[in-house]
Motif scaffolding. Sequence first.
Motif, PDB file in Angstrom:
ATOM      1  N   UNK A 137      36.656  42.597  30.439  1.00  0.00           N
ATOM      2  CA  UNK A 137      35.542  41.874  29.828  1.00  0.00           C
ATOM      3  C   UNK A 137      34.361  41.666  30.775  1.00  0.00           C
ATOM      4  N   UNK A 138      34.457  42.196  32.012  1.00  0.00           N
ATOM      5  CA  UNK A 138      33.376  41.975  32.974  1.00  0.00           C
ATOM      6  C   UNK A 138      33.313  43.129  33.967  1.00  0.00           C
ATOM      7  N   UNK A 139      32.474  43.000  34.974  1.00  0.00           N
ATOM      8  CA  UNK A 139      32.247  44.084  35.928  1.00  0.00           C
ATOM      9  C   UNK A 139      33.152  43.999  37.155  1.00  0.00           C
ATOM     10  N   UNK A 140      34.042  43.020  37.194  1.00  0.00           N
ATOM     11  CA  UNK A 140      34.955  42.910  38.325  1.00  0.00           C
ATOM     12  C   UNK A 140      35.267  41.455  38.640  1.00  0.00           C
ATOM     13  N   UNK A 141      36.349  41.261  39.409  1.00  0.00           N
ATOM     14  CA  UNK A 141      36.779  39.907  39.768  1.00  0.00           C
ATOM     15  C   UNK A 141      37.045  39.843  41.265  1.00  0.00           C
TER      16      UNK A 141
ATOM     17  N   UNK B  39      33.045  42.028  44.914  1.00  0.00           N
ATOM     18  CA  UNK B  39      32.940  41.714  46.343  1.00  0.00           C
ATOM     19  C   UNK B  39      31.494  41.894  46.803  1.00  0.00           C
ATOM     20  N   UNK B  40      30.843  42.961  46.358  1.00  0.00           N
ATOM     21  CA  UNK B  40      29.461  43.212  46.772  1.00  0.00           C
ATOM     22  C   UNK B  40      28.548  42.054  46.365  1.00  0.00           C
ATOM     23  N   UNK B  41      28.654  41.620  45.117  1.00  0.00           N
ATOM     24  CA  UNK B  41      27.783  40.536  44.645  1.00  0.00           C
ATOM     25  C   UNK B  41      28.163  39.196  45.303  1.00  0.00           C
ATOM     26  N   UNK B  42      29.458  38.963  45.467  1.00  0.00           N
ATOM     27  CA  UNK B  42      29.888  37.704  46.077  1.00  0.00           C
ATOM     28  C   UNK B  42      29.409  37.614  47.527  1.00  0.00           C
ATOM     29  N   UNK B  43      29.471  38.716  48.241  1.00  0.00           N
ATOM     30  CA  UNK B  43      28.995  38.722  49.620  1.00  0.00           C
ATOM     31  C   UNK B  43      27.487  38.455  49.670  1.00  0.00           C
ATOM     32  N   UNK B  44      26.755  39.052  48.747  1.00  0.00           N
ATOM     33  CA  UNK B  44      25.310  38.821  48.674  1.00  0.00           C
ATOM     34  C   UNK B  44      25.016  37.353  48.395  1.00  0.00           C
TER      35      UNK B  44
END
Length: 270
Positions: free
Chosen positions: A92-96, A128-133
């Motif tokens: 349902x989303x782009x990743x967790x 991970x990429x977005x969370x790190x950003x």
Amino acid sequence: MKVAIVGVGKVGRGLHRALRAEGVSCSIVSARAFAERPRRLRGDVVIIAARDGALGKIVEVLVASGKMERSAIAVHCAGALDAEVLSPLRPHCAGVAQMHPMISFADPARPPTLTGGHAHVAGDPEAVRRARKLCRKIGLVPRTFADLDRVAYHASAGLVANGAAALAAAGAELLLKAGATPAAIPAMLGPLLRSVAENVERLGLPDALTGPVRRGDSAGVEKHLATLRAKAPGLIPLYVTCALAQLPLARTLGDAPAESFDAVERALTR
């Protein structure tokens, strides 16, 4: 980047304030309110800042309600759980991912200083990429350790953060018996704890250790114990345990002869 936070506890509110302070568009809703009446979570990142035991319910509601954007990623802030607790959201989303700040959040009205703090980030690549950003945006340093034992990691964080608070409470009790005024004690202990934190960060261990155990000063330790027996006998086990934990560090540093450290150990174990 837009962020939606589910959870209005200390971590959720702290992250919300920190993100808003950096100009990030960020909404927040309580986990209970969302579970009872799901609403559309509009964001590129959905942060589930609920208690560990509530994560499963929030995930169920998100899956059933479809209130999360398919282009968004979902992260949780639990230290002892990996990203798999969010796995039902993957279709349902782009990743967790897991995004756990190794920071002590105690005041719901004011977030702690995040700059330079560690955040463990692990999970699906895009998440991970977005969370790190996102971490970098609010001053956190994202790190990822392969095969991390998350329970041991979380226990370490709890031992340091909450152990330090408990030690401060014990120190406050003794300062009160020593004659310090109650209003002055937090103002005295806060900078002391801050200086220890700075020494740990700048010097590392064992070099951050100071005091009579490092010096091999058995007479000083015996004076401490005598004063504790007279003023606060209930604190003796805590003092002894903490001092014994310092001994291996002091022996490694070697600022005194080995027999001096042996004398400290005898004073503590008599």
